[in-house]
Scaffold this motif. Sequence first.
Motif, PDB file in Angstrom:
ATOM      1  N   ALA A  15      -4.389  -7.407  13.191  1.00  0.00           N
ATOM      2  CA  ALA A  15      -3.506  -8.162  13.051  1.00  0.00           C
ATOM      3  C   ALA A  15      -2.707  -8.126  11.489  1.00  0.00           C
ATOM      4  O   ALA A  15      -3.295  -7.571  10.739  1.00  0.00           O
ATOM      5  CB  ALA A  15      -4.172  -9.437  12.877  1.00  0.00           C
ATOM      6  N   THR A  16      -1.238  -8.455  11.780  1.00  0.00           N
ATOM      7  CA  THR A  16      -0.634  -8.276  10.663  1.00  0.00           C
ATOM      8  C   THR A  16      -0.861  -9.044   9.478  1.00  0.00           C
ATOM      9  O   THR A  16      -0.693  -8.736   8.559  1.00  0.00           O
ATOM     10  CB  THR A  16       1.028  -8.339  11.161  1.00  0.00           C
ATOM     11  N   TYR A  94      -3.545   0.011   3.015  1.00  0.00           N
ATOM     12  CA  TYR A  94      -2.483  -0.844   2.801  1.00  0.00           C
ATOM     13  C   TYR A  94      -1.164  -0.242   3.038  1.00  0.00           C
ATOM     14  O   TYR A  94      -0.324  -0.455   3.637  1.00  0.00           O
ATOM     15  CB  TYR A  94      -2.352  -1.661   1.407  1.00  0.00           C
ATOM     16  N   HIS A  95      -1.044   1.115   2.565  1.00  0.00           N
ATOM     17  CA  HIS A  95       0.093   2.091   2.897  1.00  0.00           C
ATOM     18  C   HIS A  95       0.375   2.061   4.200  1.00  0.00           C
ATOM     19  O   HIS A  95       1.387   1.978   4.912  1.00  0.00           O
ATOM     20  CB  HIS A  95      -0.045   3.284   2.033  1.00  0.00           C
ATOM     21  N   ASP A  99       3.544  -0.056   4.978  1.00  0.00           N
ATOM     22  CA  ASP A  99       4.510   0.461   4.416  1.00  0.00           C
ATOM     23  C   ASP A  99       5.792   0.294   5.124  1.00  0.00           C
ATOM     24  O   ASP A  99       6.946  -0.001   4.441  1.00  0.00           O
ATOM     25  CB  ASP A  99       4.451   2.090   4.646  1.00  0.00           C
ATOM     26  N   SER A 100       6.066  -0.168   6.551  1.00  0.00           N
ATOM     27  CA  SER A 100       7.046  -0.836   7.110  1.00  0.00           C
ATOM     28  C   SER A 100       7.725  -1.960   6.489  1.00  0.00           C
ATOM     29  O   SER A 100       8.898  -2.399   6.693  1.00  0.00           O
ATOM     30  CB  SER A 100       7.088  -0.913   8.554  1.00  0.00           C
ATOM     31  N   HIS A 101       7.114  -2.749   5.568  1.00  0.00           N
ATOM     32  CA  HIS A 101       7.334  -4.010   4.972  1.00  0.00           C
ATOM     33  C   HIS A 101       8.228  -3.771   3.807  1.00  0.00           C
ATOM     34  O   HIS A 101       8.628  -4.581   3.292  1.00  0.00           O
ATOM     35  CB  HIS A 101       6.215  -4.748   4.709  1.00  0.00           C
ATOM     36  N   LEU A 106       5.168  -4.552  -0.415  1.00  0.00           N
ATOM     37  CA  LEU A 106       3.843  -3.579  -0.534  1.00  0.00           C
ATOM     38  C   LEU A 106       3.475  -3.382  -1.873  1.00  0.00           C
ATOM     39  O   LEU A 106       2.402  -3.585  -2.110  1.00  0.00           O
ATOM     40  CB  LEU A 106       4.130  -2.487   0.250  1.00  0.00           C
ATOM     41  N   ASP A 107       4.413  -3.141  -2.903  1.00  0.00           N
ATOM     42  CA  ASP A 107       3.918  -2.563  -4.245  1.00  0.00           C
ATOM     43  C   ASP A 107       2.998  -3.700  -5.113  1.00  0.00           C
ATOM     44  O   ASP A 107       2.207  -3.021  -5.710  1.00  0.00           O
ATOM     45  CB  ASP A 107       5.177  -2.254  -5.276  1.00  0.00           C
TER      46      ASP A 107
END
Length: 124
Positions: A15-16, A94-95, A99-101, A106-107
């Motif tokens: 799930a996102t 998480y990467h 990453d597409s976010h 993400l950082d």
Amino acid sequence: MTTWTSEELDRIGGATELGLASVRRDGSLRRFVTIWVVRVGDDLYVRSGYGRGSNWFSGAMQQLAGRVRAGGIERDVIFEEPGSGVDRAVDTAYHAKYDSHGATNLDPMLTRTAAETTFRLLPV
């Protein structure tokens, strides 16, 4: 304590977003907040991009228990602080997943401050 089923790991880990509600001192649930969740092996992890001062994290620290829902699954959980030994694997997860976010989103999840808020979700 029980373990996650393969289906639960797949559905929650895939799930996102995850809804997370911590338990108050009186046993009632706080409102659900939406956060990111990652899977590392047979474990599920969450973090606060805002550090230990975020509302959901400080609420979770009080009783170390709550409820999560994602991917059509809803389960009571215990929040366990896993220690820094999982930081690299959780960062990698998480990467891979987010990453597409974009770096702006993400950082914050990859900082030392966020890593210090990592919880492993243990099903009850």
